[in-house]
Design an enzyme around this catalytic site. Structure first.
Site, PDB file in Angstrom:
ATOM      1  N   CYS A 281     -10.180  26.514  12.106  1.00  0.00           N
ATOM      2  CA  CYS A 281     -11.117  25.692  12.885  1.00  0.00           C
ATOM      3  C   CYS A 281     -10.712  25.671  14.358  1.00  0.00           C
ATOM      4  CB  CYS A 281     -11.271  24.311  12.261  1.00  0.00           C
ATOM      5  SG  CYS A 281     -12.884  23.618  12.652  1.00  0.00           S
TER       6      CYS A 281
ATOM      7  N   SER B 208       0.866  -1.192   0.000  1.00  0.00           N
ATOM      8  CA  SER B 208       0.000   0.000   0.000  1.00  0.00           C
ATOM      9  C   SER B 208       0.901   1.240   0.000  1.00  0.00           C
ATOM     10  CB  SER B 208      -0.923  -0.024   1.206  1.00  0.00           C
ATOM     11  OG  SER B 208      -0.154  -0.061   2.375  1.00  0.00           O
TER      12      SER B 208
ATOM     13  N   GLU C 111      -8.381  25.221   3.423  1.00  0.00           N
ATOM     14  CA  GLU C 111      -7.378  24.368   2.768  1.00  0.00           C
ATOM     15  C   GLU C 111      -8.006  23.391   1.782  1.00  0.00           C
ATOM     16  OE1 GLU C 111      -8.319  24.180   5.905  1.00  0.00           O
ATOM     17  OE2 GLU C 111      -8.165  22.168   6.767  1.00  0.00           O
TER      18      GLU C 111
ATOM     19  N   HIS D  39     -12.671  25.441   6.802  1.00  0.00           N
ATOM     20  CA  HIS D  39     -11.423  24.826   6.324  1.00  0.00           C
ATOM     21  C   HIS D  39     -11.088  25.301   4.908  1.00  0.00           C
ATOM     22  CE1 HIS D  39     -10.687  21.921   9.560  1.00  0.00           C
ATOM     23  NE2 HIS D  39     -12.003  21.930   9.691  1.00  0.00           N
TER      24      HIS D  39
ATOM     25  N   THR E 176      11.274  -7.890 -10.212  1.00  0.00           N
ATOM     26  CA  THR E 176       9.946  -7.789 -10.842  1.00  0.00           C
ATOM     27  C   THR E 176       8.971  -8.857 -10.330  1.00  0.00           C
ATOM     28  OG1 THR E 176      10.489  -9.265 -12.676  1.00  0.00           O
ATOM     29  CG2 THR E 176      10.991  -6.935 -12.985  1.00  0.00           C
TER      30      THR E 176
ATOM     31  N   PRO F  87       7.502  -9.565  -7.386  1.00  0.00           N
ATOM     32  CA  PRO F  87       6.277  -9.174  -6.673  1.00  0.00           C
ATOM     33  C   PRO F  87       5.196  -8.636  -7.629  1.00  0.00           C
ATOM     34  CG  PRO F  87       8.209  -8.293  -5.551  1.00  0.00           C
ATOM     35  CD  PRO F  87       8.704  -8.886  -6.844  1.00  0.00           C
TER      36      PRO F  87
ATOM     37  N   ASP G 170      -7.510  10.970  -0.487  1.00  0.00           N
ATOM     38  CA  ASP G 170      -7.232  10.928  -1.928  1.00  0.00           C
ATOM     39  C   ASP G 170      -8.182  11.837  -2.706  1.00  0.00           C
ATOM     40  OD1 ASP G 170      -5.005   9.329  -2.132  1.00  0.00           O
ATOM     41  OD2 ASP G 170      -6.151   7.467  -2.100  1.00  0.00           O
TER      42      ASP G 170
END
Ligand code: GLN
Length: 541
Positions: A381, A13, A509, A507, A188, A190, A71
């Protein structure tokens, strides 16, 4: 007919699947296509709203109030795809919907099963983004192939080509080719295993994007292509980008990923136009100045906890031709060491959002220091709530001023729950979430920064500025310069006598992009730059 791209990941990950998906979205938009982005997260939580930032980093909030995976922040920073609650589904959300249907009797007495009921619900979630105005839906699957909880999602995306047509679907798999120092070799195997797992499920990837420390070389590319049953030209290397995440799209363009996708999906697209993005990159690579911004928070060692804050500061740096250097400060450490030591030599202080009591006193001390030493200060905040507490304590002399979140018995709850919120007990339901309008006070710094008088900003909090203290604080020099349209809720406070002291309940951002910095961040970094110039002219003895 909307086309579908599925992005899966293997080997490990944290490969940057979100960034890669966002970059693909950008490339397709720069070819004139209309794109929708989506993330499927196989964990059981209905949404990440109740998760600690230690688990999955920041909780990203959309206009519609959805609390989503970080994401989606990349998606919004890289693309113009409008995001809604349909842009992020978890196992919990899928099951919640299926179970509700079962309770309503919608399955007509059938046994409700993972296949077809859960997989149908997942397919429905994916297809909900397709419409006649959308050319491509990009669906990123969280986790890695082989994760038990990811299986229903993989099965669902396997089925989609059967429903919509093979030619309208594209599978992109992201893997890692590690470099083994002892063997002095890139490995290669994996990646081969990971693609093998996918093929067992019935998914043959069309394109492999291979994350690697160093360039693969033609031999490795051919080996991967052969063993993974993928065309050689469809093995795209993505060499680690040390400098900035915003370099990822350029790297993919170098390997013709946009053309490969357009060809494989047989889409009629414009030629690629990366001129705006390249101009932004040019500014990012050639800063004329530098500022040091202290971010005083609670989860400082966890980089992703304030992801959008750091990104928004970087964007403001780009627009000010300035490199922003972060000094990440743990609020509790500041409390122990004192602000003089930890904030010496900074050009701006930012206190971000957060929950819970830990580190509050350190944040209050940092704000007091910034206010007294006339260092630009930006509170967000919880950062705004701490600024109000600090001002009430140290300027109004209300020694026990606090938020009722931290001291339920304080005589001076300058931050408190409003009446209508007190009854709510469900953790997922008690927050003010999503876009809310805010009216700006003419002539204020906020008004000057935004250049318009009413704005919309995203919220995620339970506690509010207590209106009973508004006049006292204003008389002492902290004024409300942004409120809800009815004037009741205070959304922005400023200290007009200070070079730049502004704090917001929302917020900002979440609404900043590399090519369009948020106006408040832009103004804050500009003030930090001014502070830097004065500081350098008058060195502290
Ligand atoms: N804990 C505060 C509240 O709930 C601030 C929340 C935040 O900073 N996002 O109001």
């Amino acid at each position: 007919m909307t086309k579908h791209i599925f992005v899966t990941g293997g080997v490990v990950s944290s490969l940057g699947k979100g960034l890669t998906s966002a970059s693909i979205g950008l490339l397709l938009e720069q070819r004139g296509l209309s794109v929708r982005m989506q993330k499927l997260d196989p964990y059981i939580n209905v949404d990440p709203g109740t998760m600690s930032p230690y688990q999955h980093g920041e909780v990203y909030v959309l206009d519609d109030g959805s609390e989503t995976d970080l994401d989606l922040g990349h998606y919004e920073r890289f693309t113009n795809s409008p995001l809604t609650k349909h842009s992020n589904y978890t196992t919990g959300k899928i099951y919640q919907s299926v179970i509700a249907k079962e309770r309503r009797g919608e399955y007509l007495g059938k046994t409700v099963q993972v296949i077809p009921h859960i997989t149908n619900e997942i397919k429905h979630a994916i297809r909900s983004l397709a419409s006649k105005d959308v050319d491509v839906v990009i669906t990123e699957l969280g986790g890695t192939v082989g994760d038990i909880e990811g299986q229903p999602f993989l099965e669902a995306i396997r089925q989609i080509p059967l429903d919509v047509g093979k030619e309208d679907c594209l599978f992109i798999h992201l893997t890692l080719v590690p470099y083994l120092k002892a063997a002095r070799e890139l490995k290669t195997k994996p990646s081969q295993h990971s693609v093998g797992l996918l093929r067992q499920i019935g998914i043959q990837p069309d394109i492999l994007i291979v994350r690697t420390e160093r360039s693969l070389g033609q031999d490795n590319i051919e080996k991967i292509a052969l063993f993974c049953n993928v065309e050689t030209k469809a093995v795209i290397e993505e060499v680690d980008k040390e400098f900035s995440i915003y370099e990822v799209p350029e790297g993919l363009v170098e390997h013709n990923l946009d053309q490969l996708i357009v060809d494989k999906l047989n889409i009629d697209a414009d030629p690629l136009d990366m001129s705006d993005w390249s101009a932004t990159m040019q500014r990012l690579r050639n800063p004329q100045h530098e500022v040091i911004i202290a971010v005083v928070g609670k989860y400082i060692e966890h980089r992703d906890a304030y992801k959008s804050i750091y990104e928004a500061l970087d964007h403001a740096g780009i627009s000010n031709s300035t490199r922003v250097v972060f000094r990440r400060i743990e609020a509790e450490e500041l409390e122990q060491q004192g602000p003089e030591i930890m904030l010496s030599g900074v050009d701006g202080v930012l206190v971000p959002g957060g929950f819970g009591m830990r580190g509050i006193e350190g944040k209050v001390q940092a704000i007091e220091y910034a206010r007294q030493c006339e260092i630009p200060f930006f509170g967000i905040c919880l950062g705004m709530q701490c600024a109000v507490i600090e001002f009430a304590r140290n300027v109004l002399g209300l020694e026990d001023a606090n938020s009722s979140e931290f001291n339920a018995d304080t005589q001076n709850p300058v931050i408190c729950l409003l009446e209508e919120q007190k009854e709510v007990t469900n953790m997922g339901a008690s927050m003010r979430l999503g876009a809310q309008p805010c009216m700006l006070e003419p002539g204020s710094r906020a008004d000057a920064s935004y250049g318009v008088s009413d704005v919309s900003e995203r919220h995620r909090h339970r506690y509010e500025f207590n209106p009973e203290y508004r006049d006292q604080l204003a008389d002492a020099g902290m004024v409300a310069t942004g409120t809800s349209p009815d004037g009741q809720l205070v959304e922005i406070v400023e200290v007009p006598g200070h070079p730049w002291f502004l704090a917001v309940q929302f917020h900002p951002e979440f609404k900043s992009k590399p090519s369009a910095a948020h106006p408040l961040f832009q103004s804050f970094v500009e003030a930090a730059l001014q502070h830097r110039k004065q500081r350098v002219q008058m060195p502290v003895r």
